[in-house]
Design a protein around this motif. Structure first.
Motif, PDB file in Angstrom:
ATOM      1  N   VAL A  33       0.870  -1.174   0.000  1.00 15.25           N
ATOM      2  CA  VAL A  33       0.000   0.000   0.000  1.00 15.25           C
ATOM      3  C   VAL A  33       0.905   1.221   0.000  1.00 15.25           C
ATOM      4  O   VAL A  33       1.765   1.347   0.872  1.00 15.25           O
TER       5      VAL A  33
ATOM      6  N   ILE B 186      -5.025   1.503   8.654  1.00 16.14           N
ATOM      7  CA  ILE B 186      -5.270   0.539   7.589  1.00 16.14           C
ATOM      8  C   ILE B 186      -6.004  -0.657   8.173  1.00 16.14           C
ATOM      9  O   ILE B 186      -5.564  -1.239   9.166  1.00 16.14           O
TER      10      ILE B 186
ATOM     11  N   VAL C  11      -9.524  -3.201   1.371  1.00 16.88           N
ATOM     12  CA  VAL C  11      -8.527  -2.443   2.128  1.00 16.88           C
ATOM     13  C   VAL C  11      -9.149  -1.093   2.425  1.00 16.88           C
ATOM     14  O   VAL C  11      -9.590  -0.383   1.522  1.00 16.88           O
TER      15      VAL C  11
ATOM     16  N   LEU D  50      -8.629   2.598   4.288  1.00 13.91           N
ATOM     17  CA  LEU D  50      -7.750   3.592   4.894  1.00 13.91           C
ATOM     18  C   LEU D  50      -8.620   4.701   5.459  1.00 13.91           C
ATOM     19  O   LEU D  50      -9.514   5.200   4.770  1.00 13.91           O
TER      20      LEU D  50
END
Length: 87
Positions: free
Chosen positions: A24, A34, A70, A72
């Motif tokens: 990432v 994360i 994923v 964030l």
């Protein structure tokens, strides 16, 4: 209800599909949390290694093949991306 700014961050995820690792990259990545979720929305704990202020490597070797997300987040800013793990 929570309000999130779901603006797309200038984030890079590679390789896709991931095999044993997923990298990432994002400027000032260390300011973001994360999280990794499976296709059922369950939080998955995976070891990660901070390479630099802008790069983190997630260990995906123990994950089963499939679709993951994923996430964030930093305060009200949130961005979620789909990835595939395939061994």
């Amino acid at each position: 209800l929570g309000l999130y700014n779901s603006a797309k961050l200038n984030m890079s995820l590679y390789p896709v599909p991931a095999k044993n690792e997923l990298t990432v990259e994002l400027n000032d990545l260390n300011e973001y949390e994360i999280s990794l979720y499976n296709s059922l929305g369950q939080l998955i704990k995976v070891p990660n290694t901070i390479i630099s202020n802008n790069k983190v490597v997630l260990n995906t070797s123990s994950l089963v093949d499939g679709l993951y997300f994923v996430d964030l987040s930093k305060g009200a800013i949130k961005d979620t991306r789909k990835i595939i793990v395939k061994h």
